[in-house]
Design a protein around this motif. Structure first.
Motif, PDB file in Angstrom:
ATOM      1  N   PHE A   6       0.839  -1.209   0.000  1.00  0.00           N
ATOM      2  CA  PHE A   6       0.000   0.000   0.000  1.00  0.00           C
ATOM      3  C   PHE A   6       0.872   1.257   0.000  1.00  0.00           C
ATOM      4  CE2 PHE A   6      -1.631   3.535   2.456  1.00  0.00           C
ATOM      5  CZ  PHE A   6      -2.832   3.809   1.813  1.00  0.00           C
ATOM      6  N   SER A   7       0.402   2.290  -0.695  1.00  0.00           N
ATOM      7  CA  SER A   7       1.040   3.601  -0.633  1.00  0.00           C
ATOM      8  C   SER A   7       0.028   4.670  -0.992  1.00  0.00           C
ATOM      9  CB  SER A   7       2.249   3.687  -1.568  1.00  0.00           C
ATOM     10  OG  SER A   7       1.841   3.664  -2.917  1.00  0.00           O
ATOM     11  N   ALA A   8       0.253   5.869  -0.458  1.00  0.00           N
ATOM     12  CA  ALA A   8      -0.640   7.003  -0.725  1.00  0.00           C
ATOM     13  C   ALA A   8       0.170   8.285  -0.666  1.00  0.00           C
ATOM     14  CB  ALA A   8      -1.780   7.033   0.293  1.00  0.00           C
ATOM     15  N   VAL A   9      -0.239   9.240  -1.499  1.00  0.00           N
ATOM     16  CA  VAL A   9       0.390  10.560  -1.510  1.00  0.00           C
ATOM     17  C   VAL A   9      -0.687  11.609  -1.284  1.00  0.00           C
ATOM     18  CG1 VAL A   9       2.266   9.851  -3.041  1.00  0.00           C
ATOM     19  CG2 VAL A   9       0.158  10.789  -4.007  1.00  0.00           C
ATOM     20  N   PRO A  10      -0.346  12.765  -0.707  1.00  0.00           N
ATOM     21  CA  PRO A  10      -1.348  13.821  -0.503  1.00  0.00           C
ATOM     22  C   PRO A  10      -1.832  14.398  -1.822  1.00  0.00           C
ATOM     23  CG  PRO A  10       0.853  14.605   0.065  1.00  0.00           C
ATOM     24  CD  PRO A  10       0.977  13.143  -0.166  1.00  0.00           C
ATOM     25  N   GLN A  11      -3.131  14.571  -1.930  1.00  0.00           N
ATOM     26  CA  GLN A  11      -3.719  15.148  -3.132  1.00  0.00           C
ATOM     27  C   GLN A  11      -3.699  16.683  -3.046  1.00  0.00           C
ATOM     28  OE1 GLN A  11      -4.582  13.187  -5.741  1.00  0.00           O
ATOM     29  NE2 GLN A  11      -3.695  11.594  -4.422  1.00  0.00           N
ATOM     30  N   ASN A  23       5.027  -1.630   4.220  1.00  0.00           N
ATOM     31  CA  ASN A  23       5.801  -2.772   3.749  1.00  0.00           C
ATOM     32  C   ASN A  23       6.162  -3.685   4.913  1.00  0.00           C
ATOM     33  OD1 ASN A  23       7.589  -1.211   5.094  1.00  0.00           O
ATOM     34  ND2 ASN A  23       9.037  -0.914   3.424  1.00  0.00           N
ATOM     35  N   GLY A  24       5.220  -3.812   5.859  1.00  0.00           N
ATOM     36  CA  GLY A  24       5.496  -4.426   7.155  1.00  0.00           C
ATOM     37  C   GLY A  24       5.667  -3.360   8.219  1.00  0.00           C
ATOM     38  N   SER A  25       6.078  -2.195   7.782  1.00  0.00           N
ATOM     39  CA  SER A  25       6.142  -0.990   8.606  1.00  0.00           C
ATOM     40  C   SER A  25       5.314   0.099   7.945  1.00  0.00           C
ATOM     41  CB  SER A  25       7.583  -0.490   8.738  1.00  0.00           C
ATOM     42  OG  SER A  25       8.377  -1.380   9.471  1.00  0.00           O
ATOM     43  N   LEU A  26       4.697   0.922   8.766  1.00  0.00           N
ATOM     44  CA  LEU A  26       4.134   2.167   8.261  1.00  0.00           C
ATOM     45  C   LEU A  26       5.280   3.160   8.162  1.00  0.00           C
ATOM     46  CD1 LEU A  26       0.754   2.561  10.194  1.00  0.00           C
ATOM     47  CD2 LEU A  26       1.047   2.436   7.704  1.00  0.00           C
ATOM     48  N   VAL A  27       5.462   3.748   6.981  1.00  0.00           N
ATOM     49  CA  VAL A  27       6.601   4.628   6.737  1.00  0.00           C
ATOM     50  C   VAL A  27       6.103   5.908   6.081  1.00  0.00           C
ATOM     51  CG1 VAL A  27       8.824   4.901   5.585  1.00  0.00           C
ATOM     52  CG2 VAL A  27       8.142   2.646   6.437  1.00  0.00           C
ATOM     53  N   LEU A  28       6.454   7.043   6.674  1.00  0.00           N
ATOM     54  CA  LEU A  28       6.186   8.341   6.079  1.00  0.00           C
ATOM     55  C   LEU A  28       7.517   8.889   5.593  1.00  0.00           C
ATOM     56  CD1 LEU A  28       3.991  10.515   5.561  1.00  0.00           C
ATOM     57  CD2 LEU A  28       4.685  11.575   7.716  1.00  0.00           C
ATOM     58  N   SER A  29       7.608   9.123   4.285  1.00  0.00           N
ATOM     59  CA  SER A  29       8.900   9.506   3.713  1.00  0.00           C
ATOM     60  C   SER A  29       8.713  10.566   2.638  1.00  0.00           C
ATOM     61  CB  SER A  29       9.601   8.282   3.124  1.00  0.00           C
ATOM     62  OG  SER A  29       8.822   7.720   2.076  1.00  0.00           O
ATOM     63  N   ASP A  30       9.822  11.163   2.269  1.00  0.00           N
ATOM     64  CA  ASP A  30       9.873  12.163   1.209  1.00  0.00           C
ATOM     65  C   ASP A  30      11.034  11.799   0.297  1.00  0.00           C
ATOM     66  OD1 ASP A  30      10.563  14.616  -0.265  1.00  0.00           O
ATOM     67  OD2 ASP A  30       9.078  15.583   1.008  1.00  0.00           O
ATOM     68  N   SER A  31      10.795  11.763  -0.997  1.00  0.00           N
ATOM     69  CA  SER A  31      11.846  11.364  -1.936  1.00  0.00           C
ATOM     70  C   SER A  31      13.027  12.326  -1.907  1.00  0.00           C
ATOM     71  CB  SER A  31      11.277  11.277  -3.352  1.00  0.00           C
ATOM     72  OG  SER A  31      10.720  12.522  -3.753  1.00  0.00           O
ATOM     73  N   LYS A  32      12.828  13.538  -1.387  1.00  0.00           N
ATOM     74  CA  LYS A  32      13.910  14.524  -1.315  1.00  0.00           C
ATOM     75  C   LYS A  32      14.648  14.481   0.008  1.00  0.00           C
ATOM     76  CE  LYS A  32      11.736  17.848  -4.470  1.00  0.00           C
ATOM     77  NZ  LYS A  32      11.201  19.243  -4.601  1.00  0.00           N
ATOM     78  N   THR A  85       8.625  -1.927  12.071  1.00  0.00           N
ATOM     79  CA  THR A  85       8.063  -3.240  12.400  1.00  0.00           C
ATOM     80  C   THR A  85       8.162  -4.173  11.200  1.00  0.00           C
ATOM     81  OG1 THR A  85       5.876  -2.378  11.770  1.00  0.00           O
ATOM     82  CG2 THR A  85       6.439  -2.328  14.109  1.00  0.00           C
ATOM     83  N   ASN A  86       7.770  -5.421  11.428  1.00  0.00           N
ATOM     84  CA  ASN A  86       7.668  -6.391  10.346  1.00  0.00           C
ATOM     85  C   ASN A  86       6.322  -7.095  10.501  1.00  0.00           C
ATOM     86  OD1 ASN A  86       8.182  -8.071   8.187  1.00  0.00           O
ATOM     87  ND2 ASN A  86       9.455  -9.497   9.376  1.00  0.00           N
ATOM     88  N   GLY A  87       5.250  -6.371  10.187  1.00  0.00           N
ATOM     89  CA  GLY A  87       3.912  -6.877  10.423  1.00  0.00           C
ATOM     90  C   GLY A  87       3.199  -7.291   9.160  1.00  0.00           C
ATOM     91  N   HIS A  88       1.962  -7.732   9.344  1.00  0.00           N
ATOM     92  CA  HIS A  88       1.153  -8.225   8.238  1.00  0.00           C
ATOM     93  C   HIS A  88       0.185  -7.158   7.722  1.00  0.00           C
ATOM     94  CE1 HIS A  88      -1.699 -10.437   5.866  1.00  0.00           C
ATOM     95  NE2 HIS A  88      -2.648 -10.372   6.776  1.00  0.00           N
ATOM     96  N   ARG A  89      -0.390  -6.385   8.648  1.00  0.00           N
ATOM     97  CA  ARG A  89      -1.353  -5.370   8.233  1.00  0.00           C
ATOM     98  C   ARG A  89      -1.409  -4.253   9.272  1.00  0.00           C
ATOM     99  NH1 ARG A  89      -7.579  -7.091   9.531  1.00  0.00           N
ATOM    100  NH2 ARG A  89      -7.297  -7.614  11.734  1.00  0.00           N
ATOM    101  N   ALA A  90      -1.945  -3.110   8.845  1.00  0.00           N
ATOM    102  CA  ALA A  90      -2.197  -1.990   9.750  1.00  0.00           C
ATOM    103  C   ALA A  90      -3.699  -1.767   9.824  1.00  0.00           C
ATOM    104  CB  ALA A  90      -1.512  -0.724   9.255  1.00  0.00           C
ATOM    105  N   VAL A  91      -4.224  -1.610  11.053  1.00  0.00           N
ATOM    106  CA  VAL A  91      -5.658  -1.418  11.251  1.00  0.00           C
ATOM    107  C   VAL A  91      -5.876  -0.319  12.272  1.00  0.00           C
ATOM    108  CG1 VAL A  91      -6.279  -3.798  10.665  1.00  0.00           C
ATOM    109  CG2 VAL A  91      -5.751  -3.199  13.043  1.00  0.00           C
ATOM    110  N   LEU A  92      -7.086   0.243  12.226  1.00  0.00           N
ATOM    111  CA  LEU A  92      -7.499   1.261  13.185  1.00  0.00           C
ATOM    112  C   LEU A  92      -8.691   0.708  13.954  1.00  0.00           C
ATOM    113  CD1 LEU A  92      -6.933   4.189  14.112  1.00  0.00           C
ATOM    114  CD2 LEU A  92      -8.596   4.958  12.408  1.00  0.00           C
ATOM    115  N   LEU A  93      -8.545   0.588  15.282  1.00  0.00           N
ATOM    116  CA  LEU A  93      -9.604   0.026  16.105  1.00  0.00           C
ATOM    117  C   LEU A  93     -10.665   1.077  16.417  1.00  0.00           C
ATOM    118  CD1 LEU A  93      -7.525  -2.158  18.608  1.00  0.00           C
ATOM    119  CD2 LEU A  93      -8.280  -2.682  16.275  1.00  0.00           C
ATOM    120  N   ASN A  94     -11.816   0.601  16.939  1.00  0.00           N
ATOM    121  CA  ASN A  94     -12.926   1.519  17.195  1.00  0.00           C
ATOM    122  C   ASN A  94     -12.744   2.356  18.452  1.00  0.00           C
ATOM    123  OD1 ASN A  94     -13.339  -0.359  19.181  1.00  0.00           O
ATOM    124  ND2 ASN A  94     -15.294  -1.114  18.390  1.00  0.00           N
ATOM    125  N   ASN A  95     -11.545   2.308  19.083  1.00  0.00           N
ATOM    126  CA  ASN A  95     -11.211   3.204  20.186  1.00  0.00           C
ATOM    127  C   ASN A  95     -10.135   4.209  19.770  1.00  0.00           C
ATOM    128  OD1 ASN A  95      -9.026   1.520  20.002  1.00  0.00           O
ATOM    129  ND2 ASN A  95      -9.162   0.709  22.087  1.00  0.00           N
TER     130      ASN A  95
END
Length: 496
Positions: free
Chosen positions: A38-43, A105-114, A123-133
């Motif tokens: 998964f990846s996303a960039v700001p619109q 990629n197992g870790s949540l990573v916020l990066s900038d190409s510059k 981390t080395n995980g399988h998925r990222a989730v947001l719980l209802n709390n």
């Protein structure tokens, strides 16, 4: 008729396109998990929040929170109120640009190409989730258990059923204050330069329902959603201390949600969500003058709603404090012992705020108390009580001082003659020099006029004969000695 038909057709087509666009938007729901790749960039057109991940209830969302138009925070927000509950890296903002990317990629990573990686869960995980709390988790592939969670890395907010342990803290969004736990107490601190902390509020466990047992581990804080209180716990499910939320009413609906937040004024406040608004239901500090710095540098706060003023009684109080403020110390310049130059400000009827939390020594006199500070370049001031002989030494810049009607309590403060003070002195010197130069120019011009007048009349020398035969200065010079001229005084206002 043909034109009317064409207009109706175009309008229908436009409505159809809008509907299709809305259908397309709703056809792409926000995911409830992020998987590897998964990846996303700001619109560029998004404002103020771009959702990336949602919890099953839709009450909370992880995404890009826009700041100052061209920066962003990776944050978990409460959707209905847009309030951020957690921020990935509050001290380092990313750019709202196509070069910024959130990936998994197992870790949540916020990066900038510059500029590279600005934040990662490592981390080395399988998925990222947001719980209802509102808890963001990176989970293990096999057991679906969390190997990283945002609840372990709080920012300025503690939500219901989230534990704040002794090795963590809440930090206000401006970075000036922190909420921490001690061995048997919770405390609020001012964060000073150099990593120092100054305690300004302390609440010790009352041990009403359970006792703090030495050697059985540190205490932790938790917002109890069932009873509606901020509690301190150790090992038992029974709290060792309870601070009730005053206006909280038990609500079994899903809209009710509790939290405490460390605000930018240094107060710890509790709120609950009533379905449409956040309602205040707890304040650690109820009196303005008990806040850590309500009137700013060299400010005076008088209890009872008198408001803020300045210690010197002459400077007009402005937002942020009075003159002489600033961080650092007095040891880095050209004054005594290599320190900065300063002037002394004395004021009676003052005492240190939160004095029960401030260390003191006993001296025989005010002079002895002042002597502890006078030649010490790390000291900014002292408070002395003639009644008790207690001497409180400030080894940090002077902030807000507490006003009291007791004239036996005296303060001695150093005001740096630099920064604002030096600018004011420079401004005054500039005004005086400018006035002197202007006077010189006027006199020089008058002299030239006199000489020219003399040449025109054929008179040599600097004196003209009047009809009575007495020597007198020409007109302009005569006026300089007149009573009307002597009555003029030139003054330059000096602000203190």
């Amino acid at each position: 008729m043909k034109i009317k038909s064409i207009l109706i057709l175009l309008l229908s087509l436009q409505i159809s396109l809008i509907c299709h666009a809305e259908d397309a938007a709703t056809a792409t729901p926000i995911p409830q998990e992020l998987l590897t790749g998964f990846s996303a960039v700001p619109q560029p057109t998004t404002t103020p929040f771009q959702a990336i991940l949602t919890d099953p209830t839709g009450n909370f969302s992880l995404g890009f929170l826009r700041q100052n138009q061209n920066q962003l925070k990776l944050a978990v927000i409460h959707v209905a109120s847009s309030e951020p509950f957690w921020v990935a890296n509050p001290t380092r903002l990313a750019s709202w640009a196509h070069t910024t990317r959130l990936s998994f990629n197992g870790s949540l990573v916020l990066s900038d190409s510059k500029t590279g990686v600005s934040w990662s869960t490592a981390t080395n995980g399988h998925r990222a989730v947001l719980l209802n709390n509102s808890n963001l988790q990176v989970q293990n592939r096999a057991t679906q258990t969390p190997i990283w969670e945002s609840f372990h890395f709080p920012t300025n907010t503690l939500v219901q059923d989230q534990n704040l342990t002794a090795d963590k803290s809440l930090v206000s969004s401006n970075g000036l204050y922190s909420f921490r736990l001690g061995d048997d107490f919770m405390g609020l601190y001012t964060n000073l330069n150099g990593g120092k902390r100054l305690l300004y509020w302390k609440h010790t466990a009352m041990e009403a329902k359970d006792e703090v047992k030495e050697g059985e581990g540190p205490i932790y804080a938790r917002v109890n959603s069932e009873g509606g209180y901020l509690g301190m716990y150790q090992t038992s499910s029974k709290p060792v201390d309870v601070q009730k939320f005053s206006t909280f009413q038990q609500d079994s609906t899903t809209s009710s949600f509790l939290l405490v937040r460390l605000e930018t004024d240094g107060n710890l406040k509790g709120y609950y969500w009533n379905g449409s608004n956040w309602m205040l239901n707890y304040e650690a500090i109820g009196e303005t003058c008990e806040l850590p710095n309500p009137c700013g540098s060299y400010g005076l706060c008088t209890p009872g709603g008198a408001g803020c003023s300045c210690l010197d009684n002459q400077t007009r109080f402005e937002s942020g404090g009075c003159e002489g403020g600033g961080g650092g110390d007095l040891c880095g310049g050209r004054g005594f012992g290599g320190g900065e130059s300063y002037r002394v400000l004395r004021r009676s009827g003052v005492e240190p705020p939160h004095k029960e939390l401030v260390a003191h020594v006993t001296t025989a006199s005010l002079a002895g108390c002042e002597g502890l500070c006078e030649r010490n370049c790390s000291c900014w001031g002292v408070f002395y009580s003639n009644a008790t002989g207690f001497c409180y030494v400030l080894d940090y810049p002077v902030g807000t001082v507490l006003g009291t009607g007791d004239g036996s309590k005296v303060g001695y403060f150093k005001v740096r003659e630099g920064g604002e003070g030096r600018n004011r002195v420079g401004a005054r010197v500039g005004i005086v020099v400018g006035v002197l130069v202007l006077i010189g120019v006027v006199i020089f011009g008058v002299g030239l006029c006199v000489k020219r007048l003399q040449r025109r009349r054929g008179v040599s020398g600097g004196m003209l004969k009047e009809e009575n035969g007495h020597g007198a200065s020409p007109g302009p010079y005569r006026n300089l000695k007149s009573a009307s001229f002597r009555s003029i005084e030139m003054s330059v206002p000096i602000s203190r």
